[in-house]
Design an enzyme around this catalytic site. Structure first.
Site, PDB file in Angstrom:
ATOM      1  N   CYS A   1      30.136  35.567  58.625  1.00 46.62           N
ATOM      2  CA  CYS A   1      29.399  34.857  59.682  1.00 46.62           C
ATOM      3  C   CYS A   1      30.192  35.015  60.986  1.00 46.62           C
ATOM      4  O   CYS A   1      31.397  34.769  61.022  1.00 46.62           O
ATOM      5  CB  CYS A   1      29.236  33.387  59.325  1.00 46.62           C
ATOM      6  SG  CYS A   1      28.482  33.160  57.703  1.00 46.62           S
TER       7      CYS A   1
ATOM      8  N   CYS B   1      35.236  22.481  61.593  1.00 46.62           N
ATOM      9  CA  CYS B   1      34.400  23.396  60.805  1.00 46.62           C
ATOM     10  C   CYS B   1      34.492  24.798  61.374  1.00 46.62           C
ATOM     11  O   CYS B   1      34.317  25.006  62.565  1.00 46.62           O
ATOM     12  CB  CYS B   1      32.936  22.977  60.890  1.00 46.62           C
ATOM     13  SG  CYS B   1      32.580  21.457  60.076  1.00 46.62           S
TER      14      CYS B   1
ATOM     15  N   CYS C   1      36.966  34.963  53.496  1.00 46.01           N
ATOM     16  CA  CYS C   1      35.565  34.872  53.086  1.00 46.01           C
ATOM     17  C   CYS C   1      34.905  36.225  53.311  1.00 46.01           C
ATOM     18  O   CYS C   1      35.186  36.907  54.288  1.00 46.01           O
ATOM     19  CB  CYS C   1      34.824  33.794  53.877  1.00 46.01           C
ATOM     20  SG  CYS C   1      33.115  33.559  53.321  1.00 46.01           S
TER      21      CYS C   1
ATOM     22  N   CYS D   1      38.785  18.269  52.803  1.00 50.79           N
ATOM     23  CA  CYS D   1      37.978  19.479  52.965  1.00 50.79           C
ATOM     24  C   CYS D   1      38.808  20.625  52.385  1.00 50.79           C
ATOM     25  O   CYS D   1      39.887  20.923  52.882  1.00 50.79           O
ATOM     26  CB  CYS D   1      37.693  19.677  54.449  1.00 50.79           C
ATOM     27  SG  CYS D   1      36.828  21.212  54.808  1.00 50.79           S
TER      28      CYS D   1
ATOM     29  N   GLU E   1      43.994  26.973  53.648  1.00 51.61           N
ATOM     30  CA  GLU E   1      44.106  25.722  54.406  1.00 51.61           C
ATOM     31  C   GLU E   1      43.271  24.624  53.767  1.00 51.61           C
ATOM     32  O   GLU E   1      42.226  24.887  53.180  1.00 51.61           O
ATOM     33  CB  GLU E   1      43.642  25.951  55.845  1.00 51.61           C
ATOM     34  CG  GLU E   1      44.557  26.930  56.576  1.00 51.61           C
ATOM     35  CD  GLU E   1      44.250  27.071  58.054  1.00 51.61           C
ATOM     36  OE1 GLU E   1      43.382  26.342  58.567  1.00 51.61           O
ATOM     37  OE2 GLU E   1      44.905  27.911  58.687  1.00 51.61           O
TER      38      GLU E   1
ATOM     39  N   CYS F   1      32.474  32.182  62.664  1.00 45.72           N
ATOM     40  CA  CYS F   1      33.407  31.441  61.799  1.00 45.72           C
ATOM     41  C   CYS F   1      34.742  32.174  61.717  1.00 45.72           C
ATOM     42  O   CYS F   1      34.788  33.372  61.418  1.00 45.72           O
ATOM     43  CB  CYS F   1      32.785  31.311  60.409  1.00 45.72           C
ATOM     44  SG  CYS F   1      33.930  30.707  59.167  1.00 45.72           S
TER      45      CYS F   1
HETATM   46  N1  SAH Z   1      31.080  28.923  53.242  1.00 44.61           N
HETATM   47  C1  SAH Z   1      30.452  27.666  53.226  1.00 44.61           C
HETATM   48  C2  SAH Z   1      31.397  26.502  53.409  1.00 44.61           C
HETATM   49  C3  SAH Z   1      32.486  26.645  54.449  1.00 44.61           C
HETATM   50  S1  SAH Z   1      32.045  26.616  56.131  1.00 44.61           S
HETATM   51  C4  SAH Z   1      29.354  27.618  54.254  1.00 44.61           C
HETATM   52  O1  SAH Z   1      29.300  28.499  55.110  1.00 44.61           O
HETATM   53  O2  SAH Z   1      28.530  26.723  54.162  1.00 44.61           O
HETATM   54  C5  SAH Z   1      31.657  24.897  56.474  1.00 44.61           C
HETATM   55  C6  SAH Z   1      30.621  24.744  57.589  1.00 44.61           C
HETATM   56  O3  SAH Z   1      31.164  25.078  58.875  1.00 44.61           O
HETATM   57  C7  SAH Z   1      29.407  25.643  57.403  1.00 44.61           C
HETATM   58  O4  SAH Z   1      28.235  24.918  57.654  1.00 44.61           O
HETATM   59  C8  SAH Z   1      29.619  26.675  58.478  1.00 44.61           C
HETATM   60  O5  SAH Z   1      28.443  27.329  58.841  1.00 44.61           O
HETATM   61  C9  SAH Z   1      30.208  25.846  59.575  1.00 44.61           C
HETATM   62  N2  SAH Z   1      30.867  26.609  60.631  1.00 44.61           N
HETATM   63  C10 SAH Z   1      31.431  27.833  60.545  1.00 44.61           C
HETATM   64  N3  SAH Z   1      31.946  28.192  61.741  1.00 44.61           N
HETATM   65  C11 SAH Z   1      31.694  27.180  62.590  1.00 44.61           C
HETATM   66  C12 SAH Z   1      31.996  26.951  63.953  1.00 44.61           C
HETATM   67  N4  SAH Z   1      32.659  27.846  64.691  1.00 44.61           N
HETATM   68  N5  SAH Z   1      31.595  25.792  64.519  1.00 44.61           N
HETATM   69  C13 SAH Z   1      30.934  24.857  63.788  1.00 44.61           C
HETATM   70  N6  SAH Z   1      30.639  25.003  62.490  1.00 44.61           N
HETATM   71  C14 SAH Z   1      31.008  26.154  61.893  1.00 44.61           C
HETATM   72 FE1  SF4 Z   2      32.268  32.206  54.933  1.00 44.89          FE
HETATM   73 FE2  SF4 Z   2      32.610  31.008  57.279  1.00 44.89          FE
HETATM   74 FE3  SF4 Z   2      30.230  32.045  56.656  1.00 44.89          FE
HETATM   75 FE4  SF4 Z   2      31.094  29.831  55.386  1.00 44.89          FE
HETATM   76  S1  SF4 Z   2      30.617  30.026  57.587  1.00 44.89           S
HETATM   77  S2  SF4 Z   2      30.168  31.663  54.483  1.00 44.89           S
HETATM   78  S3  SF4 Z   2      33.304  30.254  55.313  1.00 44.89           S
HETATM   79  S4  SF4 Z   2      32.126  33.185  56.940  1.00 44.89           S
END
Ligand code: SAH
Ligand code: SF4
Length: 364
Positions: free
Chosen positions: A117, A335, A113, A106, A92, A120
């Protein structure tokens, strides 16, 4: 037969290709100009090439390899797209128009991934594969090309889509160079966001680039951060902040820390004070993003009252912060909400970027 992706070729390689086709070398430059100057969509649009040349080229080469599978447009003008890669993987990308004229893409660096996390959606779906540099670049290229057709410009690119860019370091950095050289996007308008791979942060610091760095912190206590971001078990907060200090010292640049604010989880005054102590004196800024909802996590976004108190506590340590406006929430383009299930309506063939709602789409 697999056709070669022209976006994957440097000028030299393109010269070799046109020579193999029995064409004069200067055709390579013409083709490059059509690709990156005019940003044409099809080989057939390269009007100063003879028809026979185009036909020969089309037999062995193609202009890009992403296939638009679906597109959704948010009430706020944010566009989310699903692309199918040549092996069927889905990724995406999101385009966000801002009232001040900025247009930010973006883009994804991986299909899925591996970092897991818990809050996410991409992390919840697991890892499929790394993207190639051209697959990363082409996401931005497609937005840039379509914006150009209506006299607008892609101004910023953030590596905040699916995947961890520093887990696919070489390709992500190669894509950065393509964005700079081929789309003319300045390094200062490109941001890489990482979950905190400390060795790669150091390596990135040594690259001598002006590209911005964002680090997803989200928690100031190791045990709790490890619960939310498993990567913390490998590089804990001390190791991560050591790498960040190295980055600041080496580059003289400011780091952004991302903070997905979750009610009761990381929005308390205690947490803010602990974070303030950690970041005090570091050249940094905290970006607070109220949590976006995802299917696999029960947390809810912090409310504005808690966030304001959190910011005030941070300020008392000299640490600045901004609350990021959430975008594209109605189409799950925010995000951490990206995961490709293809429940989106099928895009029309030849779909382009629709006009933005009034007030969102201001001309630069
Ligand atoms: N993998 C990288 C970049 C992609 S995620 C990273 O983790 O930094 C982009 C941003 O969205 C990151 O700061 C991540 O922590 C945040 N993010 C992930 N899940 C989210 C959620 N449910 N609500 C708000 N931000 C979120
Ligand atoms: Fe991967 Fe989502 Fe964690 Fe970013 S926030 S490192 S995209 S699992």
């Amino acid at each position: 037969m697999n056709r070669v992706n022209l976006y994957a070729l440097e000028l030299e390689q393109l010269r070799d290709l046109v020579s193999e086709l029995g064409e004069k070398p200067f055709r390579a430059r013409q083709i490059r100009d059509w690709m990156y100057g005019q940003r044409v969509e099809k080989l057939a649009d390269m009007h100063n090439l003879p028809g026979a040349t185009i036909a020969r080229l089309a037999e062995v080469a193609a202009l890009g390899e992403l296939e638009l599978a679906a597109q959704q447009v948010s009430r706020d003008g944010t566009i989310k797209r699903v692309y199918r890669l040549s092996d069927g993987q889905l990724i995406e990308s999101v385009l966000m128009p801002y009232a001040d004229g900025r247009m930010t893409a973006c883009i994804s660096s991986q299909a899925g991934c591996a970092m897991g996390c818990v809050f996410c959606a991409t992390g919840q779906m697991g890892f499929s594969r790394n993207l190639q540099a051209t697959e990363i670049f082409e996401q931005a290229m497609l937005f840039a090309r379509e914006l150009a057709t209506r006299g607008e410009r892609l101004s910023n690119v953030v590596f905040m889509g699916m995947g961890e860019p520093f887990h696919n370091y070489e390709a992500s950095l190669a894509a950065v160079r393509m964005l700079q050289q081929r789309l003319g996007i300045g390094a200062r308008h490109i941001t890489i966001s990482t979950v905190g791979l400390a060795p790669q942060i150091r390596r990135f610091a040594d690259e001598g680039l002006q590209v911005k760095l964002a680090v997803s912190l989200h928690k100031s206590d190791d045990a709790q951060r490890s619960q939310l971001l498993p990567v913390n078990r490998r590089w804990d907060i001390a190791a991560l902040l050591d790498a960040c200090r190295y980055y600041c010292a080496r580059t003289n640049r400011r780091i952004s820390f991302e903070w997905a604010a979750i009610a009761g989880e990381n929005d308390t005054a205690d947490e803010a004070r602990r974070l303030g102590r950690l970041l005090q004196g570091l050249n940094c800024h905290v970006n607070i993003i109220p949590l976006n909802l995802t299917g696999g996590y029960t947390g809810i976004p912090a409310d504005s009252r808690h966030i304001e108190a959190f910011q005030a506590a941070l300020r008392s340590f000299g640490v600045g912060s901004t609350v990021r406006v959430r975008r594209g929430i109605d189409i799950a383009a925010g995000c951490g909400q990206l995961k490709t299930t293809l429940l989106l309506p099928q895009a029309r063939a030849g779909s382009t970027i629709p006009a933005m709602p009034n007030g969102v789409n201001s001309q630069p």
